[in-house]
Design a protein around this motif. Structure first.
Motif, short mmCIF file in Angstrom:
data_model
loop_
_atom_site.label_atom_id
_atom_site.label_comp_id
_atom_site.label_asym_id
_atom_site.label_seq_id
_atom_site.Cartn_x
_atom_site.Cartn_y
_atom_site.Cartn_z
N LEU A 1 80.91 65.86 66.99
CA LEU A 1 79.73 64.92 67.83
C LEU A 1 78.38 65.11 67.09
N SER A 2 78.19 66.49 66.56
CA SER A 2 76.82 66.34 65.70
C SER A 2 76.90 65.42 64.62
N ILE A 3 78.18 65.56 63.79
CA ILE A 3 78.25 64.46 62.79
C ILE A 3 78.09 63.11 63.11
N GLN A 4 78.61 62.64 64.34
CA GLN A 4 78.49 61.30 64.79
C GLN A 4 77.01 60.89 65.24
N ILE A 5 76.31 61.79 65.70
CA ILE A 5 74.95 61.70 66.00
C ILE A 5 73.98 61.46 64.86
N ALA A 6 74.38 62.08 63.60
CA ALA A 6 73.69 62.12 62.37
C ALA A 6 73.91 60.73 61.68
N LEU A 7 75.36 60.41 61.73
CA LEU A 7 75.81 59.25 61.10
C LEU A 7 75.30 57.99 61.74
N THR A 8 75.22 58.02 62.90
CA THR A 8 74.65 56.81 63.59
C THR A 8 73.23 56.43 63.20
N VAL A 9 72.34 57.45 62.83
CA VAL A 9 71.13 57.28 62.60
C VAL A 9 71.24 56.81 60.95
N ILE A 10 71.90 57.67 59.86
CA ILE A 10 71.96 57.34 58.61
C ILE A 10 72.33 55.98 58.52
N ILE A 11 73.34 55.37 59.14
CA ILE A 11 73.77 54.08 59.16
C ILE A 11 73.00 53.00 59.81
N GLY A 12 72.34 53.47 60.68
CA GLY A 12 71.34 52.38 61.36
C GLY A 12 69.92 52.46 60.44
N GLY A 13 69.60 53.55 60.04
CA GLY A 13 68.29 53.65 59.40
C GLY A 13 67.55 54.79 59.53
N ARG A 14 67.25 55.99 58.92
CA ARG A 14 66.74 56.93 59.07
C ARG A 14 65.14 56.73 58.98
#
Length: 315
Positions: A238-251
């Motif tokens: 779940l933590s990785i999914q949250i981080a990936l969501t931002v990285i793919i969308g745009g940090r």
């Protein structure tokens, strides 16, 4: 009115119509909004402050557990439990930050995994409070003004308000001193210190706000699940999914986390239906392609090209 606030108002109005037109997919809508809120909250620390956390599931679990325990053992209404969860999350984030902000690069990320794992073990072993490995079940909730909080449509609008709040806070921060301080610390801590900015204080503020908002979403998630189990709620995935969501969308962007949430949650549901057991493989390939083609994320690349075009036209 700020153009981002105006756009947010339009998006909220359109999203409010979702249950009326796509009621069969209401749980997908709830998931998108929760991930948008969690990712936007994570972005305050991981995007704007540049601290890559892989332990934000701990704040989600904290919010969910406090709401569940408050309802099942103490008869607390969820809004009071959420306030308690937010306060506890803020204190935890400050303590957590003071212990780990001396670490840099991957060491900070590893420390966040360790602390999240500690919280999972506490939830498993302190069965007198958390129900242990068996978890906690929310059987009853109050009905304010006759509103059933177990109803999926009600939960959708709760998630919509939550996502809107997190994005609105990010918009406000982006145009104020705190937002510029976050960018300065992220880009160059030494230069920020030379300008009179204390990087540790700035990052602690970002961490506390990020934790508070993530715990708020965790409380809504607890109501949505109705059953809280430590192996699921404190899961590293779940933590990785949250981080990936931002990285793919745009940090470090305002709308990147929301864009990433829509892409990942919706594509995940589509692939699960279309490809059955192979869905994770296809899902992983999609993530890899997006990262390779759009290294700054979807919104990040768009903003980068927009800025380049703007300066090219001036030249």
């Amino acid at each position: 009115m700020n153009k981002h606030m105006l756009f947010l108002a339009v998006v909220v109005v359109i999203a409010a119509l979702y249950p009326l037109t796509l009621s069969a997919y209401i749980t997908v809508g709830i998931s998108v909004l929760l991930f948008a809120g969690w990712a936007t909250s994570w972005n305050l620390l991981g995007g704007w402050a540049g601290q890559l956390s892989l332990g934000h599931a701990s704040f989600v679990g904290l919010g969910a557990y406090i709401v569940a325990i408050g309802a099942s053992q103490f008869g607390l209404a969820p809004w009071w439990s959420m306030l308690i969860a937010m306060a506890v999350a803020g204190v935890l984030a400050v303590i957590w930050g003071k212990l780990t902000f001396g670490l840099h690069g991957p060491y900070f990320s590893l420390s966040t995994i360790a602390i999240a794992e500690i919280m999972r073990l506490v939830a498993i072993n302190e069965g007198w409070l958390t129900g242990g490995a068996s978890g906690v079940f929310i059987e009853t909730l109050p009905e304010p003004f006759g509103i059933d909080l177990f109803d999926k449509t009600t939960q959708y609008y709760m998630a919509l308000v939550y996502a809107a709040i997190t994005i609105a806070i990010t918009i406000l921060i982006s145009t104020r001193r705190f937002g510029y301080q976050l960018k300065a610390v992220r880009d160059n801590e030494e230069a920020a210190m030379a300008a009179g900015i204390d990087p540790t204080v700035v990052k602690l503020k970002a961490f506390a706000l990020s934790g508070v908002l993530t715990a708020l979403g965790g409380g809504i998630y607890g109501i949505f699940l109705s059953f809280i189990e430590p192996h699921i709620i404190f899961n590293l995935l779940l933590s990785i999914q949250i981080a990936l969501t931002v990285i793919i969308g745009g940090r470090g962007t305002i709308w990147g986390p929301a864009a990433g949430a829509v892409l990942l949650v919706v594509s995940g549901e589509v692939f699960r239906t279309a490809f059955a057991q192979a869905n994770l493989l296809v899902y992983g390939v999609l993530i890899l392609v997006v990262i390779l083609v759009l290294p700054r994320g979807i919104v990040g690349e768009y903003m980068h090209k927009l800025v380049r075009r703007k300066y090219a036209n001036r030249a």
